[in-house]
Design an enzyme around this catalytic site. Structure first.
Site, PDB file in Angstrom:
ATOM      1  N   LYS A   1       0.585  -1.862   0.127  1.00  0.00           N
ATOM      2  CA  LYS A   1       0.485   0.261  -0.456  1.00  0.00           C
ATOM      3  C   LYS A   1       0.995   1.013   0.129  1.00  0.00           C
ATOM      4  CE  LYS A   1      -2.210   2.846   2.917  1.00  0.00           C
ATOM      5  NZ  LYS A   1      -2.122   3.339   2.313  1.00  0.00           N
TER       6      LYS A   1
ATOM      7  N   GLU B   1       9.979   1.625  10.119  1.00  0.00           N
ATOM      8  CA  GLU B   1      11.511   2.598  10.074  1.00  0.00           C
ATOM      9  C   GLU B   1      10.852   3.901  10.065  1.00  0.00           C
ATOM     10  OE1 GLU B   1      13.381   1.968   6.169  1.00  0.00           O
ATOM     11  OE2 GLU B   1      14.532  -0.153   6.693  1.00  0.00           O
TER      12      GLU B   1
ATOM     13  N   CYS C   1      14.197  11.139   5.903  1.00  0.00           N
ATOM     14  CA  CYS C   1      14.228  10.764   7.269  1.00  0.00           C
ATOM     15  C   CYS C   1      15.359  10.661   7.646  1.00  0.00           C
ATOM     16  CB  CYS C   1      13.259   9.557   7.206  1.00  0.00           C
ATOM     17  SG  CYS C   1      14.480   7.679   5.886  1.00  0.00           S
TER      18      CYS C   1
ATOM     19  N   GLU D   1      10.787  15.956  14.789  1.00  0.00           N
ATOM     20  CA  GLU D   1      10.372  16.604  13.169  1.00  0.00           C
ATOM     21  C   GLU D   1       9.706  17.149  12.342  1.00  0.00           C
ATOM     22  OE1 GLU D   1       9.464  12.459  11.189  1.00  0.00           O
ATOM     23  OE2 GLU D   1      11.383  12.135  10.258  1.00  0.00           O
TER      24      GLU D   1
HETATM   25  P1  NAD Z   1       2.567   8.273   7.662  1.00  0.00           P
HETATM   26  O1  NAD Z   1       3.376   7.773   8.986  1.00  0.00           O
HETATM   27  O2  NAD Z   1       1.900   9.156   8.013  1.00  0.00           O
HETATM   28  O3  NAD Z   1       2.345   7.319   6.083  1.00  0.00           O
HETATM   29  C1  NAD Z   1       2.833   6.584   6.154  1.00  0.00           C
HETATM   30  C2  NAD Z   1       1.917   5.365   5.165  1.00  0.00           C
HETATM   31  O4  NAD Z   1       1.200   5.146   6.825  1.00  0.00           O
HETATM   32  C3  NAD Z   1       1.209   5.693   4.314  1.00  0.00           C
HETATM   33  O5  NAD Z   1       0.649   4.966   3.298  1.00  0.00           O
HETATM   34  C4  NAD Z   1      -0.075   5.816   4.783  1.00  0.00           C
HETATM   35  O6  NAD Z   1      -1.347   5.944   3.826  1.00  0.00           O
HETATM   36  C5  NAD Z   1      -0.216   4.581   5.879  1.00  0.00           C
HETATM   37  N1  NAD Z   1      -0.556   4.871   7.259  1.00  0.00           N
HETATM   38  C6  NAD Z   1      -1.162   5.475   7.613  1.00  0.00           C
HETATM   39  N2  NAD Z   1      -2.211   5.855   9.087  1.00  0.00           N
HETATM   40  C7  NAD Z   1      -2.171   4.054   9.019  1.00  0.00           C
HETATM   41  C8  NAD Z   1      -2.476   3.108  10.036  1.00  0.00           C
HETATM   42  N3  NAD Z   1      -3.330   3.377  11.443  1.00  0.00           N
HETATM   43  N4  NAD Z   1      -2.504   2.004   9.435  1.00  0.00           N
HETATM   44  C9  NAD Z   1      -1.983   1.451   8.521  1.00  0.00           C
HETATM   45  N5  NAD Z   1      -1.579   2.216   7.168  1.00  0.00           N
HETATM   46  C10 NAD Z   1      -1.089   3.614   7.764  1.00  0.00           C
HETATM   47  O7  NAD Z   1       3.357   8.945   7.657  1.00  0.00           O
HETATM   48  P2  NAD Z   1       4.141  10.733   5.812  1.00  0.00           P
HETATM   49  O8  NAD Z   1       3.787  11.287   6.310  1.00  0.00           O
HETATM   50  O9  NAD Z   1       3.890   9.398   4.185  1.00  0.00           O
HETATM   51  O10 NAD Z   1       5.667  10.164   5.123  1.00  0.00           O
HETATM   52  C11 NAD Z   1       6.839  10.381   6.554  1.00  0.00           C
HETATM   53  C12 NAD Z   1       7.549   9.758   7.508  1.00  0.00           C
HETATM   54  O11 NAD Z   1       8.368   9.262   7.102  1.00  0.00           O
HETATM   55  C13 NAD Z   1       8.622  10.455   8.093  1.00  0.00           C
HETATM   56  O12 NAD Z   1       8.139  10.972   9.445  1.00  0.00           O
HETATM   57  C14 NAD Z   1       9.621  10.028   8.150  1.00  0.00           C
HETATM   58  O13 NAD Z   1      10.913  10.639   8.562  1.00  0.00           O
HETATM   59  C15 NAD Z   1       9.152   8.671   7.768  1.00  0.00           C
HETATM   60  N6  NAD Z   1       9.956   8.174   6.985  1.00  0.00           N
HETATM   61  C16 NAD Z   1      11.447   7.624   7.621  1.00  0.00           C
HETATM   62  C17 NAD Z   1      12.102   6.541   6.651  1.00  0.00           C
HETATM   63  C18 NAD Z   1      12.759   5.526   7.427  1.00  0.00           C
HETATM   64  O14 NAD Z   1      14.293   5.171   6.276  1.00  0.00           O
HETATM   65  N7  NAD Z   1      13.264   5.499   8.727  1.00  0.00           N
HETATM   66  C19 NAD Z   1      12.267   6.675   6.022  1.00  0.00           C
HETATM   67  C20 NAD Z   1      11.227   7.758   4.981  1.00  0.00           C
HETATM   68  C21 NAD Z   1      10.167   8.275   6.250  1.00  0.00           C
END
Ligand code: NAD
Length: 502
Positions: free
Chosen positions: A188, A263, A297, A396
């Site tokens: 997804k 992650e 990230c 962040e």
């Molecule tokens: P997010 O957590 O809002 O969403 C990520 C994914 O999770 C999306 O596909 C979203 O639809 C899904 N999601 C949201 N709520 C959910 C739930 N309750 N159950 C299942 N899936 C759900 O994150 P974002 O805003 O899309 O991305 C930014 C974040 O990602 C930042 O915090 C960044 O640091 C992190 N990130 C981490 C890494 C790493 O390797 N540590 C890499 C890239 C991004």
């Protein structure tokens, strides 16, 4: 050239414009039946297209396809899996420009970074493809009485849930090792940038991946994502995203005792000591926070500078930040593009007032870009004279925004670097080898780069501590997550067995 790239991206998504982007289940495109929502072009704020939130029935079909395909795929010889994954890599390379263009259009990321990110996606498939034949390898751990032999088998159908910041590359990073290990996948992608994930699943099938092995469903996190993580047919969840979403997913998956790999977010320090090569430290600092629009990230979002060089370093940094080229993501000269979405733009923009209320100074940026129009362009921003108690030092922000904090000595640097809830990466600049060893040992993070920006080697472990994640990716660490380990103990036949009831 810029317009040609935009046209390439528009052509790539054209088949999905009329009906809206649906799902890809059991080897074929499935029109979405659920409610649709708009996908926005971050450079203009205009509607780009729309996609459908998967219905419960569509999600069940995707998991059923992954479950049905699992026995055959996990039993497919590793050499055969390797061949297919290499073919995926070849096709990604062949379509790298198209993929990069879709990322520029859909995620607002600048061409100069996306052209490389698409190729890194290919590398992920090639690297993990190479490891597929040995993924099941185990150890022999003999005692005088038993020969212990370990084996590994794929865990089952897995969910891969990814964010919007570098959608294609991050998806390949999780999906390639899952497929190499013999797992089947339901992916997804993020709802704000779903198009490149569609290219990936199509390419994988063109490469010969059997139907059902890799399925992609679109939808919102709170509906489709939640259902996927709760589904009893899914055995493990590989998730990249925000820390608070990770907590929610852990709760959602707890009922069915799912294995999770997270992650998550970061507030990564770059620590610059007075003895460092300051020119290189400056280059790396600017690159690590302002590339990828700061939506990264591992961005070095907190700069800790030794007091003795603080004023001079900050002055040079300010000049560089004011000089950054903000613009059309398709323009190869652009260094910073738009933020992904109005909601994210509002969040990033809100930190200018927060910084000032907390007593920091804005040395550069802090405002929407004059060129903004309806796009989500925010000025590269520099907060200076901050301290660890401020929200800009703790939270962040995930935008082109750097917080600068002075420190006095090594102990002060370590204390400040560790004084956050996150623990993903740390960057350290010093020419003193002993100090490099001491400070990297003391940093509470999963990864440290000394005298370097983030340079990824796929054989090394990638992941975070504290609120930044659970588990590691890369090399054999990836297989540990996607596979079950079994120990088989064979008696040599002569050990004493207690005789009861004799
Ligand atoms: P997010 O957590 O809002 O969403 C990520 C994914 O999770 C999306 O596909 C979203 O639809 C899904 N999601 C949201 N709520 C959910 C739930 N309750 N159950 C299942 N899936 C759900 O994150 P974002 O805003 O899309 O991305 C930014 C974040 O990602 C930042 O915090 C960044 O640091 C992190 N990130 C981490 C890494 C790493 O390797 N540590 C890499 C890239 C991004």
């Amino acid at each position: 050239m810029t317009n040609a790239r935009r046209d390439t991206a528009l052509n790539a998504i054209a088949p999905h414009l009329e009906a809206g982007l649906g799902h890809f289940i059991n080897g074929r495109s499935v029109p979405g039946q659920g409610p649709s929502f708009d996908i926005i072009d971050p450079s203009t704020g205009d509607k780009l297209g729309r996609t459908h939130d998967a219905t419960a029935e569509e999600l069940n079909q995707a998991v059923a396809a992954a479950s049905a395909a699992f026995p055959a795929w996990s039993a497919t010889p590793g050499e055969q899996r390797k061949k297919i994954l290499h073919k995926v890599a070849d096709l990604i390379v062949a379509r790298a420009d198209e993929i990069a263009a879709v990322e520029c259009l859909d995620a607002g990321q600048a061409w100069r970074f996306m052209s490389k990110a698409a190729l890194r996606g290919a590398e992920n498939f090639r690297y993990f493809g190479d490891l597929a034949p040995s993924a099941a390898d185990g150890q022999s751990l003999p005692t005088t009485e038993h020969m212990n032999v370990t084996t590994r088998t794929a865990i089952g159908p897995v969910a891969v849930i990814t964010p919007w910041n570098t959608p294609f590359m991050l998806s390949t990073w999780k999906i390639a090792p899952a497929l190499a290990s013999g797992c089947t996948v339901v992916h997804k992608p993020a709802e704000w940038s779903p198009y490149s994930a569609r290219l990936l699943v199509e390419i994988a099938h063109e490469a010969g991946l059997p139907p059902g092995v890799f399925n992609a469903v679109n939808g919102l996190g709170e509906t489709t994502g939640k259902r996927l993580t709760e589904h009893p047919g899914i055995k493990a969840i590989a998730f990249v995203g925000e820390s608070k979403t990770g907590s929610a997913i852990m709760r959602q998956g707890s009922e069915t005792l799912k294995r999770v790999h997270f992650e998550l977010g970061g507030k990564n320090p770059v620590v610059v000591f007075e003895d460092a090569d300051l020119e290189r430290a400056l280059d790396a600092t600017v690159f690590m926070i302002y590339s990828l629009n700061g939506q990264r990230c591992t961005s070095s979002s907190r700069l800790l500078v030794q007091r003795s060089i603080y004023d001079a370093f900050v002055a040079r940094l300010t000049t560089r930040v004011k000089n950054l080229k903000v613009g059309d993501p398709f323009d190869p000269a652009t260094e910073v593009g738009p933020l992904i979405h109005q909601r994210h733009f509002d969040k990033v923009a809100s930190y200018a007032a927060i910084a000032q209320q907390d007593g920091a100074r804005i040395a550069a940026g802090g405002m929407p870009c004059p060129r903004a129009g309806k796009g989500y362009f925010f000025q590269p921003t520099l907060f200076v004279d901050a301290d660890q108690s401020m929200r800009i030092a703790q939270e962040e922000i995930f935008g082109p925004v750097l917080t600068v904090i002075p420190f006095t000595d090594e102990a002060d640097a370590i204390a400040k670097a560790n004084d956050v809830e996150y623990g993903l990466a740390g960057y350290l600049w010093t020419n003193d080898v002993g100090r490099a060893l001491r400070v990297s040992g003391a940093l509470q993070v999963g990864m440290v780069w000394v005298n370097s920006e983030n340079v990824r080697h796929l054989a090394t472990p990638f992941g975070g501590t504290k609120s930044s994640g659970i588990g590691r990716d890369g090399g054999d660490w990836s297989f540990d997550f996607y596979m079950e380990t079994k120990n088989i103990a064979l008696a040599f036949g002569h050990h004493k067995i207690q005789r009861l009831g004799v």
